[in-house]
Write a protein that holds these residues in place. Sequence first.
Motif, PDB file in Angstrom:
ATOM      1  N   ASP A 121       1.139   6.672  -6.761  1.00  0.00           N
ATOM      2  CA  ASP A 121       0.028   7.621  -6.953  1.00  0.00           C
ATOM      3  C   ASP A 121       0.562   9.052  -6.903  1.00  0.00           C
ATOM      4  O   ASP A 121       0.181   9.905  -7.700  1.00  0.00           O
ATOM      5  CB  ASP A 121      -1.039   7.457  -5.864  1.00  0.00           C
ATOM      6  CG  ASP A 121      -2.093   6.422  -6.195  1.00  0.00           C
ATOM      7  OD1 ASP A 121      -2.207   6.016  -7.367  1.00  0.00           O
ATOM      8  OD2 ASP A 121      -2.816   6.010  -5.260  1.00  0.00           O
ATOM      9  N   ARG A 122       1.439   9.294  -5.947  1.00  0.00           N
ATOM     10  CA  ARG A 122       2.048  10.622  -5.787  1.00  0.00           C
ATOM     11  C   ARG A 122       2.889  10.982  -7.010  1.00  0.00           C
ATOM     12  O   ARG A 122       2.838  12.112  -7.505  1.00  0.00           O
ATOM     13  CB  ARG A 122       2.891  10.627  -4.519  1.00  0.00           C
ATOM     14  CG  ARG A 122       3.440  11.959  -4.146  1.00  0.00           C
ATOM     15  CD  ARG A 122       4.063  11.902  -2.743  1.00  0.00           C
ATOM     16  NE  ARG A 122       4.822  13.116  -2.516  1.00  0.00           N
ATOM     17  CZ  ARG A 122       6.006  13.154  -1.958  1.00  0.00           C
ATOM     18  NH1 ARG A 122       6.570  12.056  -1.494  1.00  0.00           N
ATOM     19  NH2 ARG A 122       6.631  14.293  -1.791  1.00  0.00           N
TER      20      ARG A 122
ATOM     21  N   ARG B  82       0.888   4.004  -2.961  1.00  0.00           N
ATOM     22  CA  ARG B  82       0.618   5.431  -2.707  1.00  0.00           C
ATOM     23  C   ARG B  82       1.768   6.308  -3.211  1.00  0.00           C
ATOM     24  O   ARG B  82       1.540   7.414  -3.707  1.00  0.00           O
ATOM     25  CB  ARG B  82       0.364   5.672  -1.219  1.00  0.00           C
ATOM     26  CG  ARG B  82      -1.016   5.236  -0.763  1.00  0.00           C
ATOM     27  CD  ARG B  82      -1.332   5.719   0.644  1.00  0.00           C
ATOM     28  NE  ARG B  82      -0.429   5.212   1.663  1.00  0.00           N
ATOM     29  CZ  ARG B  82      -0.643   4.120   2.397  1.00  0.00           C
ATOM     30  NH1 ARG B  82      -1.749   3.428   2.244  1.00  0.00           N
ATOM     31  NH2 ARG B  82       0.230   3.741   3.297  1.00  0.00           N
TER      32      ARG B  82
ATOM     33  N   ARG C 210       0.831  -1.214   0.000  1.00  0.00           N
ATOM     34  CA  ARG C 210       0.000   0.000   0.000  1.00  0.00           C
ATOM     35  C   ARG C 210       0.861   1.257   0.000  1.00  0.00           C
ATOM     36  O   ARG C 210       0.580   2.232  -0.692  1.00  0.00           O
ATOM     37  CB  ARG C 210      -0.924   0.010   1.212  1.00  0.00           C
ATOM     38  CG  ARG C 210      -2.096  -0.898   1.078  1.00  0.00           C
ATOM     39  CD  ARG C 210      -3.069  -0.708   2.234  1.00  0.00           C
ATOM     40  NE  ARG C 210      -4.114  -1.704   2.128  1.00  0.00           N
ATOM     41  CZ  ARG C 210      -4.546  -2.457   3.128  1.00  0.00           C
ATOM     42  NH1 ARG C 210      -4.043  -2.308   4.338  1.00  0.00           N
ATOM     43  NH2 ARG C 210      -5.495  -3.344   2.940  1.00  0.00           N
ATOM     44  N   GLU C 211       1.904   1.230   0.815  1.00  0.00           N
ATOM     45  CA  GLU C 211       2.806   2.380   0.892  1.00  0.00           C
ATOM     46  C   GLU C 211       3.460   2.652  -0.467  1.00  0.00           C
ATOM     47  O   GLU C 211       3.511   3.794  -0.933  1.00  0.00           O
ATOM     48  CB  GLU C 211       3.880   2.110   1.949  1.00  0.00           C
ATOM     49  CG  GLU C 211       4.924   3.199   2.077  1.00  0.00           C
ATOM     50  CD  GLU C 211       6.081   2.773   2.972  1.00  0.00           C
ATOM     51  OE1 GLU C 211       7.222   3.151   2.661  1.00  0.00           O
ATOM     52  OE2 GLU C 211       5.847   2.063   3.971  1.00  0.00           O
TER      53      GLU C 211
END
Length: 131
Positions: A109-110, A106, A102-103
């Motif tokens: 995503d950033r 993300r 998940r990290e």
Amino acid sequence: MNQNGLIRSHRELEVYQIAFEAAMKIFELSKRFPIEERFALTDQIRRASRSICANLAEAWRKRRYRAAFIAKLSDCEAEAAETQIWIEFAVKCQYLDVELGRELYRTYDRIIGKLVKLSKNVDRWLLPGSQ
């Protein structure tokens, strides 16, 4: 950045720095993937994550051609999205812990968000007299 606050190299772009750091993290984590994944998932996730940085460097050098610059930034976005898919596979195959996956997801995503912002403000980055 130079004294005038101008970015002189792709290495100075925040998105490049984040993408490079994330690719190195993926490299280290993927060392733990099973040997049977060496020519499959391991190669794919490493290639896609590294390709973002390589395409950013190419984009930076193509800033005199608006369409070419935009196309390379689009390639960066595609590689970031592909990296997210490989992260999902690594989690589903239990090669990566869910929370770590998940990290990483993300983080990408950033990266994608920063690439989109860069693309929306492309004229700011073009060289004077660009086509």
